[in-house]
Design an enzyme around this catalytic site. Structure first.
Site, PDB file in Angstrom:
ATOM      1  N   SER A 290       1.383  12.801 -15.363  1.00  0.00           N
ATOM      2  CA  SER A 290       0.320  12.802 -16.368  1.00  0.00           C
ATOM      3  C   SER A 290       0.429  14.061 -17.195  1.00  0.00           C
ATOM      4  O   SER A 290       0.837  15.120 -16.698  1.00  0.00           O
ATOM      5  CB  SER A 290      -1.052  12.760 -15.688  1.00  0.00           C
TER       6      SER A 290
ATOM      7  N   LYS B   7      -0.936  15.307  -9.851  1.00  0.00           N
ATOM      8  CA  LYS B   7       0.175  14.986 -10.746  1.00  0.00           C
ATOM      9  C   LYS B   7       1.096  16.198 -10.941  1.00  0.00           C
ATOM     10  O   LYS B   7       2.302  16.036 -11.169  1.00  0.00           O
ATOM     11  CB  LYS B   7      -0.361  14.487 -12.086  1.00  0.00           C
TER      12      LYS B   7
ATOM     13  N   ASP C  50       0.878  -1.166   0.000  1.00  0.00           N
ATOM     14  CA  ASP C  50       0.000   0.000   0.000  1.00  0.00           C
ATOM     15  C   ASP C  50       0.915   1.216   0.000  1.00  0.00           C
ATOM     16  O   ASP C  50       1.497   1.569   1.033  1.00  0.00           O
ATOM     17  CB  ASP C  50      -0.898  -0.015   1.233  1.00  0.00           C
TER      18      ASP C  50
ATOM     19  N   TYR D  68      -7.209  15.506  -9.660  1.00  0.00           N
ATOM     20  CA  TYR D  68      -6.243  14.525 -10.163  1.00  0.00           C
ATOM     21  C   TYR D  68      -5.070  15.243 -10.837  1.00  0.00           C
ATOM     22  O   TYR D  68      -3.902  14.942 -10.571  1.00  0.00           O
ATOM     23  CB  TYR D  68      -6.918  13.577 -11.150  1.00  0.00           C
TER      24      TYR D  68
END
Length: 250
Positions: free
Chosen positions: A139, A156, A59, A152
């Protein structure tokens, strides 16, 4: 080229998608791969396909679990040469103001906290090893954001800042780079869109913004990661390389 013969490579999120392809690419180039993923069964499946690889349930948002991963690499292979921080999760595409706080917090922990933890505990084992390298998967949304994935994309963006800052801190001993992939039809993007398979009209809309005329494929990402970790990129650090088929120029 067997650039990674006897090099120890840790790949997080390696049970599927980009991570699975990356684990295969390093193994094909001679690397001894630690296949790390929260999906223990998936990690074992991938490791069984690779010569000499080991699987570790990890994890990446949990400090104790990351320490266990690093210890497993040391026990199995004696150290770490390459760390690939690939593990990440999206949130469902929606306006930022509609995103549940709990979902944002979980995504931030997996996408950003994980890079901090993995570097914090793995880098001390990488110091003094020739060609030591960290590659972070960010990304293209970090530099060319689109509506619906704001948090999100911000996570990134944080990965890119972590990459550049750590590259300055660790040079010249350990190189730290990142790459920014465009969308690919993996479980990751299907999770963001809330469908098991991308409808043709959705895929066509995504491709329309990519001059190369297709989505990314896992191999595109894996090959770039291997390049950034290889001796051919020996003078690159702090680089955040767009692997987007030209989306960022649209």
């Amino acid at each position: 080229m067997p650039y990674f013969t006897d090099k120890v490579v840790v790949v997080t999120g390696a049970a599927s998608g980009f991570g699975e392809a990356t684990a295969h690419a390093f193994a094909s180039a001679g690397g001894r791969v630690v296949v790390a993923d929260i999906d223990a069964g998936g990690a074992r499946r991938v490791a069984e396909q690779l010569d000499g690889a080991v699987a570790v349930r990890t994890d990446v948002s949990d400090a104790g679990s990351v320490r266990t991963m690093v210890a497993a690499a040391a026990d199995a292979f004696g150290g770490i040469d390459v760390l690939v921080n690939n593990a990440g999760v999206p949130h469902r595409s929606m306006p930022m103001l509609d995103l549940p706080v709990e979902e944002a917090d979980r995504m931030w922990a997996v996408n950003v906290r994980s890079v901090f933890l993995c570097c914090k505990y793995a880098v001390p084992m990488m110091r003094g090893r020739q060609g030591a390298s960290v590659v972070n998967v960010a990304s293209i949304g970090a530099v060319r954001p689109r509506p619906g994935m704001t948090v999100y994309n911000a996570s990134k963006g944080a990965v890119l800042t972590l990459t550049r800052g750590l590259a300055a801190e660790l040079a010249p001993e350990v190189r730290v780079n990142a790459m920014n992939p465009v969308v690919a039809e993996t479980g990751f993007v299907r999770g963001a869109q809330g469908v098991d398979r991308l409808p043709e009209e959705m895929r066509a809309a995504m491709v329309a913004g990519i001059p190369m005329g297709r989505l990314a494929e896992p191999r595109d990402v894996a090959d770039t990661i291997c390049f950034l970790a290889s001796p051919e990129a020996r003078f690159l650090t702090g680089v955040c390389l767009d692997v987007d088929g030209g989306r960022s120029i649209q």
